[in-house]
Design an enzyme around this catalytic site. Structure first.
Site, mmCIF file in Angstrom:
data_model
loop_
_atom_site.group_PDB
_atom_site.id
_atom_site.type_symbol
_atom_site.label_atom_id
_atom_site.label_comp_id
_atom_site.label_asym_id
_atom_site.label_seq_id
_atom_site.Cartn_x
_atom_site.Cartn_y
_atom_site.Cartn_z
ATOM 1 C CE LYS A 130 -2.254 75.963 18.995
ATOM 2 N NZ LYS A 130 -2.474 76.048 17.655
ATOM 3 C CG ASP A 170 -3.520 72.963 17.933
ATOM 4 O OD1 ASP A 170 -2.616 73.042 17.021
ATOM 5 O OD2 ASP A 170 -3.268 71.608 18.937
HETATM 6 P P1 NDP Z 1 -5.260 65.488 15.562
HETATM 7 O O1 NDP Z 1 -5.274 66.231 16.467
HETATM 8 O O2 NDP Z 1 -5.568 66.199 14.034
HETATM 9 O O3 NDP Z 1 -4.083 64.937 15.016
HETATM 10 C C1 NDP Z 1 -3.319 64.851 16.202
HETATM 11 C C2 NDP Z 1 -2.413 63.190 15.000
HETATM 12 O O4 NDP Z 1 -0.793 63.598 16.369
HETATM 13 C C3 NDP Z 1 -2.922 62.211 15.701
HETATM 14 O O5 NDP Z 1 -2.315 61.485 15.095
HETATM 15 C C4 NDP Z 1 -2.005 62.065 17.064
HETATM 16 O O6 NDP Z 1 -2.325 60.801 17.355
HETATM 17 C C5 NDP Z 1 -1.058 62.236 17.583
HETATM 18 N N1 NDP Z 1 -0.390 62.936 18.259
HETATM 19 C C6 NDP Z 1 -1.024 63.549 18.928
HETATM 20 N N2 NDP Z 1 0.012 63.563 20.556
HETATM 21 C C7 NDP Z 1 1.185 62.825 20.017
HETATM 22 C C8 NDP Z 1 1.755 62.817 21.145
HETATM 23 N N3 NDP Z 1 2.190 63.148 22.645
HETATM 24 N N4 NDP Z 1 2.760 61.573 20.542
HETATM 25 C C9 NDP Z 1 2.395 61.155 19.630
HETATM 26 N N5 NDP Z 1 1.682 61.580 18.913
HETATM 27 C C10 NDP Z 1 0.455 62.318 18.593
HETATM 28 O O7 NDP Z 1 -4.186 67.582 14.892
HETATM 29 P P2 NDP Z 1 -3.652 68.335 13.947
HETATM 30 O O8 NDP Z 1 -3.096 66.937 12.230
HETATM 31 O O9 NDP Z 1 -4.654 69.691 13.911
HETATM 32 O O10 NDP Z 1 -2.188 68.918 14.762
HETATM 33 C C11 NDP Z 1 -0.763 68.313 13.827
HETATM 34 C C12 NDP Z 1 0.155 68.726 14.753
HETATM 35 O O11 NDP Z 1 -0.166 70.693 13.292
HETATM 36 C C13 NDP Z 1 0.216 70.126 15.604
HETATM 37 O O12 NDP Z 1 1.704 70.115 15.550
HETATM 38 C C14 NDP Z 1 -0.255 71.461 15.382
HETATM 39 O O13 NDP Z 1 0.014 72.512 16.369
HETATM 40 C C15 NDP Z 1 -0.402 71.234 14.265
HETATM 41 N N6 NDP Z 1 -0.473 72.409 13.244
HETATM 42 C C16 NDP Z 1 -2.098 71.823 13.128
HETATM 43 C C17 NDP Z 1 -2.649 73.072 12.073
HETATM 44 C C18 NDP Z 1 -4.103 72.574 11.916
HETATM 45 O O14 NDP Z 1 -4.536 73.308 10.856
HETATM 46 N N7 NDP Z 1 -4.899 71.597 12.306
HETATM 47 C C19 NDP Z 1 -2.103 74.201 12.424
HETATM 48 C C20 NDP Z 1 -0.807 74.028 12.403
HETATM 49 C C21 NDP Z 1 0.039 73.214 12.712
HETATM 50 P P3 NDP Z 1 -3.624 59.614 18.554
HETATM 51 O O15 NDP Z 1 -4.595 60.182 18.090
HETATM 52 O O16 NDP Z 1 -3.126 58.461 19.164
HETATM 53 O O17 NDP Z 1 -3.276 61.148 19.842
#
Ligand code: NDP
Length: 451
Positions: A130, A170
């Site tokens: 990571k 991510d």
């Molecule tokens: P994105 O950046 O596309 O979206 C993240 C989302 O989560 C946004 O809506 C964001 O809101 C919100 N968010 C981020 N940080 C915070 C926080 N500290 N508090 C509240 N809301 C928060 O990321 P992903 O959708 O790719 O990832 C989401 C999760 O899924 C993570 O845990 C990631 O590790 C996990 N994941 C992702 C994968 C992938 O293929 N993308 C694979 C496996 C796991 P805002 O816009 O306001 O920041």
């Protein structure tokens, strides 16, 4: 759990805590694994003899580097870049890059550690890693993001490669960032290779990769429901997040006949009692992916909905919950609310979104609960499929990739059932995922000697 197992776990965790001070998220992730894997090791002494778990909590390599870049005003900015190459026993390091101001070594070590188990569960030959940076892409222009990505990759390129370490996206790293990172790697190396996944469709990306994590989580949840003779038709669903994972979890829930009530971002959540349908979701995707807007705008577009500033959606009554935003976003009190309101299935789309107290509450209530390392593995699995297509220089159809993804999710579910079912028939998916993921990596490490 027996006293002697508890004593072994406590001793192991005391050592991990002493060696990794100031890394609470990493310690939390290791604790969850230790509690399930150490009792298993007690019955399989070969793993203790080779000190497998002790080796697994130490990354094979950690790289930390300076990332200097200039903003649009010509001012010099400095961020910190990381790549944690955790374990390569079963394949090249594989795992995403996160760009978010909360990124620390602890966050990336927790994610890298979980990734080792997750990648093992996918059935594909993928090691775990990571990386990322404390860089915040929010509010930056495209040219600023590009200059940052180019500087980040200038250093990272020395450490990665299609057979060594293959990063992906991510939080904060989507198609735009992968494009800039890939462009700089290609320029530095003069090589067009599958060094990153999540690439654009016309330059090596796989169909279904953007959808894969969200779709995979819903496929996994459907498998869990199937064990109870149920499906998603007519079920009410609460989702957190509105990024990549949340968007496609919502899309698949809608396709399966569920009614999705909420989505959120870091500023709060929207509640649409009429359900977020395909048209409304398309509007959200345009808002988040193209306009880079905030979820609260939804209530201007759809006045029947409400916005709850600074709150999380877990108080909304539902049959199923999908935490898809970030780590530790669902605590013990919120878990109690979900259970009291009749929620029957909690599927983690994010990594470690439930706190240990929340997991305990779900398991005590004996509802269906699955950790992200099992249910969100569809993303990295499809990245593995992207690597295969790049190596073969071919491109599979949407249907073919989706079918493979579905089968991988079913396989992961079956592994969890094999290792996680207790005497009463209850499936502890945390135990199942941890032990199944552990065994494959541990056996490879024994085969490869002390390295
Ligand atoms: P994105 O950046 O596309 O979206 C993240 C989302 O989560 C946004 O809506 C964001 O809101 C919100 N968010 C981020 N940080 C915070 C926080 N500290 N508090 C509240 N809301 C928060 O990321 P992903 O959708 O790719 O990832 C989401 C999760 O899924 C993570 O845990 C990631 O590790 C996990 N994941 C992702 C994968 C992938 O293929 N993308 C694979 C496996 C796991 P805002 O816009 O306001 O920041």
């Amino acid at each position: 759990m027996s006293h002697s197992h508890q004593a072994q776990i406590d001793a192991f965790m005391a050592q991990v805590t002493a060696q990794n001070p100031h890394e609470p998220e990493f310690i939390q992730a290791v604790q969850e694994v230790a509690e399930t894997v150490i009792p298993f090791i007690a019955n399989h002494p070969q793993y203790a003899e080779h000190r497998i778990l002790e080796r697994m909590v130490e990354p094979e390599r950690t790289i930390i580097f300076r990332v200097p870049w200039t903003n649009d005003q010509g001012e010099v900015q400095i961020n910190r870049g990381y790549r944690v190459e955790f374990n390569s026993a079963i394949g090249p390091y594989k795992g995403g890059l996160r760009f978010h101001p909360t990124v620390t070594l602890s966050i990336l070590k927790f994610l890298g550690f979980e990734q080792v188990f997750k990648n093992s569960l996918t059935t594909l030959p993928l090691g775990g890693g990571k990386g990322g940076s404390d860089f915040n892409p929010k509010g930056k222009s495209d040219t600023e993001v590009m200059r940052f990505c180019q500087s980040f990759m200038t250093e990272l390129s020395r450490h990665i490669g299609p057979n060594t370490d293959v990063p992906a996206g991510d939080i904060g790293v989507g198609g735009r960032e992968i494009g800039y990172l890939f462009g700089q790697y290609k320029r530095l190396r003069n090589e067009f290779t599958g060094v990153l996944t999540g690439k654009g469709r016309n330059w090596g990306g796989s169909l279904i990769r953007p959808e894969a994590t969200g779709y995979g989580a819903v496929y996994f949840a459907a498998e869990m429901l199937r064990t109870k003779g149920q499906n998603f038709d007519g079920k009410s669903v609460v989702v957190s997040g509105s990024g990549n994972v949340a968007q496609y979890a919502v899309e698949k829930c809608i396709q399966m006949g569920a009614k999705v009530l909420t989505m959120s971002d870091s500023k709060g959540y929207i509640h649409d009692a009429n359900g977020i349908d395909a048209t409304k979701l398309a509007w959200i995707m345009d808002l988040k992916n193209n306009k880079r807007g905030r979820i609260e705008s939804y209530v201007q577009q759809y006045p029947g909905a409400s916005f709850h500033a600074g709150e999380r959606p877990w108080g909304v009554a539902c049959d199923a919950a999908f935490p898809c935003a970030t780590q530790n976003e669902l605590n013990g009190d919120e878990a109690a609310k979900l259970i009291a309101n009749g929620c029957q299935v909690v599927t983690e789309g994010a990594n470690m979104p439930s706190t240990p107290e929340a997991i305990e509450a779900f398991q005590e209530a004996r509802i269906l609960f699955t950790p992200g390392k099992a249910s969100n593995a569809g993303g990295v699995a499809t990245s593995g499929l992207e690597m295969s297509q790049n190596s073969l220089r071919i491109s599979w159809s949407r249907e073919e990739v989706d079918e493979r993804l579905l089968n991988i999710m079913k396989d992961i579910h079956a592994q969890c059932v094999t290792y996680g079912t207790d005497e009463s028939g209850y499936v502890d998916y945390v135990r199942g995922a941890n032990i199944a993921g552990f065994v494959k990596v541990a056996d490879a490490m024994i085969d490869q000697g002390v390295v």
